[in-house]
Each structure stands twice: as structure tokens, then as C-alpha cells.
Design an enzyme around this catalytic site. Structure first.
Site, short mmCIF file in Angstrom:
data_model
loop_
_atom_site.label_atom_id
_atom_site.label_comp_id
_atom_site.label_asym_id
_atom_site.label_seq_id
_atom_site.Cartn_x
_atom_site.Cartn_y
_atom_site.Cartn_z
CD GLU A 1 95.66 66.54 -35.84
OE1 GLU A 1 94.46 66.28 -36.03
OE2 GLU A 1 96.36 67.18 -36.65
CB ALA B 1 100.39 88.88 -68.28
CB SER C 1 101.33 87.03 -75.36
OG SER C 1 101.71 85.67 -75.44
NE ARG D 1 110.09 76.95 -67.09
CZ ARG D 1 108.89 76.99 -67.67
NH1 ARG D 1 108.14 75.90 -67.75
NH2 ARG D 1 108.43 78.12 -68.20
N GLY E 1 94.24 81.09 -73.20
CA GLY E 1 94.14 82.35 -73.91
C GLY E 1 92.78 83.00 -73.72
#
Length: 366
Positions: free
Chosen positions: A55, A157, A171, A210, A300
């Protein structure tokens, strides 16, 4: 007509607030628009802690045109000294006719006080339009300012069978390149990212941001390591310019190992442990006290399961890949004790899903 115009201008203010997402913590994301005679005469975004609030920027741009205008603000003006002076005094001096506030500030130092000051000065004030949008935009700020704890998002994932790695621990990569790019966008919105020591020992991650959208963004890297097994040659220690490294360990860490890691640039933070496991509630309290408002947990199966068992997660983002990994020894999303019955299973609310490349992304709140 007024409601439709108010909605449109507040949407613009929220668009401005969204531009600073990931940069304002532990402050909220706020946008402001000044309108006079159907024309926008000023606008502003709170960009960083210590910089002027939205503001203040909007009113400065409006200048003398602010007199008799309407200010559209996503969050009520502050009334206290922080890194910057209270905004309410500048707002009152601007000579505004009306102020449209989307949401009250949950900060106990501010809550409803800014709106009250405006009304006491004879300014017409409307409150509550698009309040749900503010609740989502500032979900981390709201939890941190009211409970002094970070907002915890779990990210993982998995294949269609819920496995997050193969039986050998492989993985890389379950999710697609497109999903991994989106995951880096999420990481950039957080103040800190957390993993367990097993992830460090197995994958040697950098845990840096990244993505080109976050140029120059640093993030605190947090590792849970109850016995201080952290490797001296870890890439986390080689990337301290991209973010601090905090290692949360047990109450009596080995003195020699602690000295070695601290000399290398890590900060060792002893906390309580229970049966060889670090007390996650204390870990979150420590992070909250250090102004970590949003925490992304990328650990994990064991770390994810610990947060789920303790009911300490607020949200989950799950990337589901069109894969069946299989095997009873392959780790699943929740490596904790789990629910004893379906009735006690964790349920998600406000669930949404969308496609990224070949994957389905599911986001929901606990």
C-alpha cells in the site's frame, strides 16, 4: 456494479501479490491497487522483508491522485513497527474515500486494528471479498504468525502402486523432466527443504533451487541426522553459497564430528530424541523460531511416514508416474506405522489433480 468493480480490482491486487510469492517470507504476500474515477492511479507489491509494503508503494505512485480514491488491498494495513514503520499512518494521510480489504491480518498485533483505525477516521471500509484466495496465498504466513510453526508440505514421486523407489533403492527418475521442473518451482516457494540422513547418504543431493524462475533464490537445507552420520564430502557442504545447511541431531552429538562439520560451514542443532528418532514437533518449533514459515519435506519413506504418523504435515504434493514398480521390499510413500483401520486413515481435503507431461500431480490438504 460496485461489487463487480471491486472484484476486478482486487483480482488485479492479487495478481500483484502473486508476483512476490516465495520472496516475502516470513512476511505475507500483499498487493495493492489505487483507483480514482475508474482509472488505476497507483499499484504496489510487497517484494521483500524490509522493503516498503504494497500500500505504501501504491500510494506513493498515486501521489496527490490518492485523495478521494479507493484503495484495494489484499491484507489490512499493519499498525505496528516491524522491519518497516506502520502502514496505517500513511494510509490515513492519503485522503482516501474508501478502502476495500480482502482479508484481516491474522497477526495478533494487527488483527482488525487496521480496519478499525480506518473506520474511526471516517473512511468507508469493505472487508471479506476474495478472503479464501488470501487464505491459500498466505497459508504459510498464517500458520507461522499464529502458531510459530512452519507450514509443512510433503513432496514425493511414486508409481501407480505407491512405491517411491525400487527394492534396490533406485528412484532416478520416477517422475518426468517436466514434473521435476515443477518440483523445483515448488522448492523455490519454500523457505527450507528437509530430508533425512539416509537420503543424503544414498543420493548425495544438493537440495538447491535450480529453476530459471528463481534466479538468485537461496533456500535453507535441513537434514535430520540423529547420530550425526553426515558425510564430510557431501555436496550439501560444497554448495553453502546456495543455502545454509542445518543438521538437526540428537542431544549429545559426537564432539569431534560436530566440530568438523561446523568448521566446514554446517550448523549443528541438537534436539530431543525419542527411541532413537528425533522429536519432529521440537524440530518444527526450532525451525519456526528461526523464521522458517514454509517447509518442503522431500525425505524418503521413513521421514515421510514419520511426519504422517505424527500428523505434522499440512499438505502433500504427489507426482504419480505411469509406472508399476512392485515388490514387497520396495519402499512406499508412507514408511511409518500407518493406520490400523480405514476409519483412522489420513483423509485429504481440497484435492486437485492435473497433468504434467506423462505424470499426474495430486495436491491436497490434511
Amino acid at each position: 456494479m460496485k461489487d463487480n468493480r471491486d472484484l476486478a480490482y482486487l483480482e488485479m491486487a492479487y495478481g500483484l501479490a502473486e508476483k512476490a510469492r516465495g520472496w516475502t517470507s516470513p512476511n505475507p504476500n500483499v498487493g495493492a491497487v489505487v483507483v480514482k474515477g475508474g482509472r488505476i492511479v497507483g499499484h504496489g507489491t510487497h517484494e521483500r522483508p524490509g522493503k516498503p509494503h504494497a500500500e505504501i508503494i501504491a500510494l506513493k505512485r498515486a501521489g496527490a491522485k490518492a485523495r478521494g480514491a479507493t484503495l484495494y488491498l489484499t491484507l489490512e494495513p499493519c499498525v505496528h513497527w516491524g522491519r518497516t514503520p506502520p502502514c496505517i499512518d500513511t494510509v490515513l494521510r492519503a485522503g482516501l474515500r474508501r478502502v476495500v480489504v480482502s482479508s484481516l491480518d491474522p497477526n495478533p498485533l494487527v488483527y482488525a486494528k487496521g480496519v478499525r483505525r480506518l473506520r474511526e477516521a471516517g473512511i468507508e471500509v469493505s472487508v471479506g471479498l476474495l478472503e479464501d484466495r488470501n487464505r491459500r496465498l498466505n497459508e504459510a504466513y498464517i500458520k507461522h504468525i499464529t502458531r510459530k510453526l512452519p507450514f509443512v508440505t510433503l513432496k514425493a514421486a511414486a508409481g501407480l502402486d505407491g512405491k517411491i523407489a525400487t527394492r534396490t533403492g533406485d528412484s532416478r527418475w520416477i517422475s518426468s523432466p517436466e514434473s521435476r521442473a515443477y518440483a523445483h518451482l515448488l522448492r523455490g516457494e519454500a523457505d527450507a527443504v528437509l530430508v533425512g540422513i539416509n537420503t543424503v547418504l544414498r543420493d548425495d543431493p544438493r537440495l538447491t533451487v535450480r529453476h530459471p524462475a528463481w534466479k538468485g533464490k537461496t533456500i535453507v537445507r535441513v537434514v535430520l541426522d540423529s547420530r550425526l552420520r553426515f558425510p564430510r564430502k557431501s555436496r550439501l557442504l560444497k554448495t553453502l553459497s546456495r543455502g545454509k545447511l542445518w543438521i538437526l541431531t540428537g542431544p549429545d552429538p559426537p564432539a569431534a564430528k560436530r566440530k568438523t562439520l561446523e568448521k566446514a560451514g554446517a550448523e549443528i542443532i541438537p534436539i530431543r530424541s525419542r527411541r532413537g528418532r528425533l522429536a519432529l514437533d521440537e524440530a518444527l518449533a526450532v525451525l519456526g523460531a528461526r523464521e522458517i514459515a514454509s517447509l518442503l519435506v522431500e525425505g524418503g519413506s521413513g521421514v515421510l511416514g514419520s511426519f504422517l504418523d505424527a500428523r505434522l504435515a499440512d499438505k502433500i504434493v504427489l507426482f504419480v508416474a505411469p509406472l508399476v514398480i512392485g515388490g514387497p521390499d520396495a519402499p512406499s510413500l508412507d514408511g511409518g506405522a500407518g493406520a490400523a483401520s480405514i476409519r483412522k486413515a489420513l483423509a485429504l481435503s481440497s484435492l486437485r489433480s492435473f497433468r504434467i507431461g506423462p505424470d499426474i500431480v495430486m495436491e491436497g490438504y490434511f
